[in-house]
Scaffold this active site. Structure first.
Site, PDB file in Angstrom:
ATOM      1  N   ASN A  10     -94.029  18.426  79.585  1.00 49.57           N
ATOM      2  CA  ASN A  10     -93.024  19.128  78.776  1.00 49.57           C
ATOM      3  C   ASN A  10     -93.169  18.614  77.351  1.00 49.57           C
ATOM      4  O   ASN A  10     -92.726  17.507  77.033  1.00 49.57           O
ATOM      5  CB  ASN A  10     -91.621  18.851  79.324  1.00 49.57           C
TER       6      ASN A  10
ATOM      7  N   LYS B 242     -91.786  19.594  74.679  1.00 47.01           N
ATOM      8  CA  LYS B 242     -90.562  19.681  73.879  1.00 47.01           C
ATOM      9  C   LYS B 242     -90.891  20.280  72.496  1.00 47.01           C
ATOM     10  O   LYS B 242     -91.755  21.155  72.406  1.00 47.01           O
ATOM     11  CB  LYS B 242     -89.881  18.311  73.791  1.00 47.01           C
TER      12      LYS B 242
ATOM     13  N   HIS C  41     -83.242  22.351  81.271  1.00 47.07           N
ATOM     14  CA  HIS C  41     -83.486  20.957  80.879  1.00 47.07           C
ATOM     15  C   HIS C  41     -82.219  20.370  80.267  1.00 47.07           C
ATOM     16  O   HIS C  41     -81.450  21.077  79.620  1.00 47.07           O
ATOM     17  CB  HIS C  41     -84.643  20.884  79.878  1.00 47.07           C
TER      18      HIS C  41
ATOM     19  N   GLU D  87     -81.677  18.699  77.756  1.00 47.77           N
ATOM     20  CA  GLU D  87     -81.551  18.884  76.314  1.00 47.77           C
ATOM     21  C   GLU D  87     -81.035  20.289  75.991  1.00 47.77           C
ATOM     22  O   GLU D  87     -80.290  20.467  75.028  1.00 47.77           O
ATOM     23  CB  GLU D  87     -82.909  18.617  75.645  1.00 47.77           C
TER      24      GLU D  87
ATOM     25  N   GLU E 123     -84.030  15.229  86.941  1.00 50.92           N
ATOM     26  CA  GLU E 123     -84.114  14.550  85.653  1.00 50.92           C
ATOM     27  C   GLU E 123     -82.801  13.830  85.355  1.00 50.92           C
ATOM     28  O   GLU E 123     -81.861  14.441  84.840  1.00 50.92           O
ATOM     29  CB  GLU E 123     -84.381  15.573  84.541  1.00 50.92           C
TER      30      GLU E 123
ATOM     31  N   GLY F  27     -86.157  10.090  77.578  1.00 49.31           N
ATOM     32  CA  GLY F  27     -86.383   9.663  76.205  1.00 49.31           C
ATOM     33  C   GLY F  27     -85.757   8.322  75.865  1.00 49.31           C
ATOM     34  O   GLY F  27     -85.750   7.909  74.709  1.00 49.31           O
TER      35      GLY F  27
ATOM     36  N   SER G  31     -88.841   9.637  81.915  1.00 51.74           N
ATOM     37  CA  SER G  31     -89.665   8.505  81.470  1.00 51.74           C
ATOM     38  C   SER G  31     -90.683   8.072  82.514  1.00 51.74           C
ATOM     39  O   SER G  31     -90.945   6.886  82.686  1.00 51.74           O
ATOM     40  CB  SER G  31     -88.774   7.327  81.047  1.00 51.74           C
TER      41      SER G  31
END
Length: 256
Positions: free
Chosen positions: A13, A15, A98, A100, A170, A176, A216
């Site tokens: 991914n 991003k 996701h 985010e 996730e 992150g 991660s």
């Protein structure tokens, strides 16, 4: 991993990283690095990199995904991209929900469901993201929350359509941040995801479902995470932007 029933998928991914020019460089490094992969390799890239990615990966073992999709086929939705637009380019996968997107762009369980159904109807394979915050983990509601996210995301999805669905666990607190769920924590939640899918669609469907871990995953911890029976791959963030690191994770999934 029960490789007789399901395949391992390592998906990068990217991003909001890499211009089309930079994507060309990274993909040219990735192609030889993962050519012998024994798992499915996917790169999910920004919309502006999709044409480059699809063209460069033709004839290779790398599949291309987008990072989002709108739930309408067309219309007055300035700035949005439909499933038909993606499949017409040759895109195969799409990341949906996701954390985010949920955190910064008002994504909800309901819009995740709408996007999932639109993606499937348009011929895409959705990678549906679910996971809890640190507060929710500390409150002991991880399993309940993830079960709810999975149930809502799959509402109205048929058993036949489920064959093209991937679910990625996730944990928000591990994205992150450099923190990673332990292999046992990842296994526990991935198993819970498989359990709820079994309740909805039956045991055979649950066994066939690919459940990834994202949060991660890197070259140092990939082998241990991927050794767990219910962790079928990874949705990789930072490490997917470096060909050598991504290749190590792909190799770990190949060993399984």
């Amino acid at each position: 991993m029960d490789k007789q029933n399901r395949k391992a998928i390592i998906a990068g991914n990217w991003k909001m990283n890499k211009t089309a020019t930079e994507a060309k460089t990274l993909i040219s490094e990735l192609i030889p690095a993962v050519k012998d992969a024994g798992c499915e390799v996917v790169i999910c890239v920004p919309f502006t990199d999709l044409v480059t990615a699809v063209e460069m990966t033709k004839g290779t073992n790398i599949h291309v995904g987008a990072e989002n999709v709108h739930f309408e086929k067309s219309g007055a939705f300035t700035g949005e991209i439909s499933a038909d637009m993606l499949t017409d380019l040759g895109v195969e996968y799409v990341v949906i929900g996701h954390s985010e997107r949920r955190q910064y762009f008002a994504e909800t369980n309901e819009t995740v469901n709408k996007r999932t159904k639109a993606a499937l109807a348009g011929g895409l394979k959705p990678i549906i993201c679910v996971g809890e915050s640190l507060d929710q983990r500390e409150q002991g509601v991880t399993e309940e929350l993830v079960r709810m996210q999975v149930k809502i995301a799959l509402n109205g999805v048929t058993a036949d359509e489920l064959k093209n669905v991937v679910i990625a666990y996730e944990p928000i607190w591990a994205i992150g941040t450099g923190k990673t769920a332990t292999a046992d924590q990842a296994e526990e939640v991935c198993a819970a995801i498989r359990k709820v899918v079994g309740e909805l669609y039956g045991e055979d469907a649950a066994k066939a479902l690919t459940v990834q871990y994202g949060g991660s995953m890197n070259p140092k911890n990939a082998e241990e995470l991927l050794s767990k029976p219910d962790v079928d791959g990874g949705l990789i963030g930072g490490a997917s932007l470096k060909a050598d690191q991504f290749a190590v994770i792909v190799d770990a999934a190949t060993k399984g």
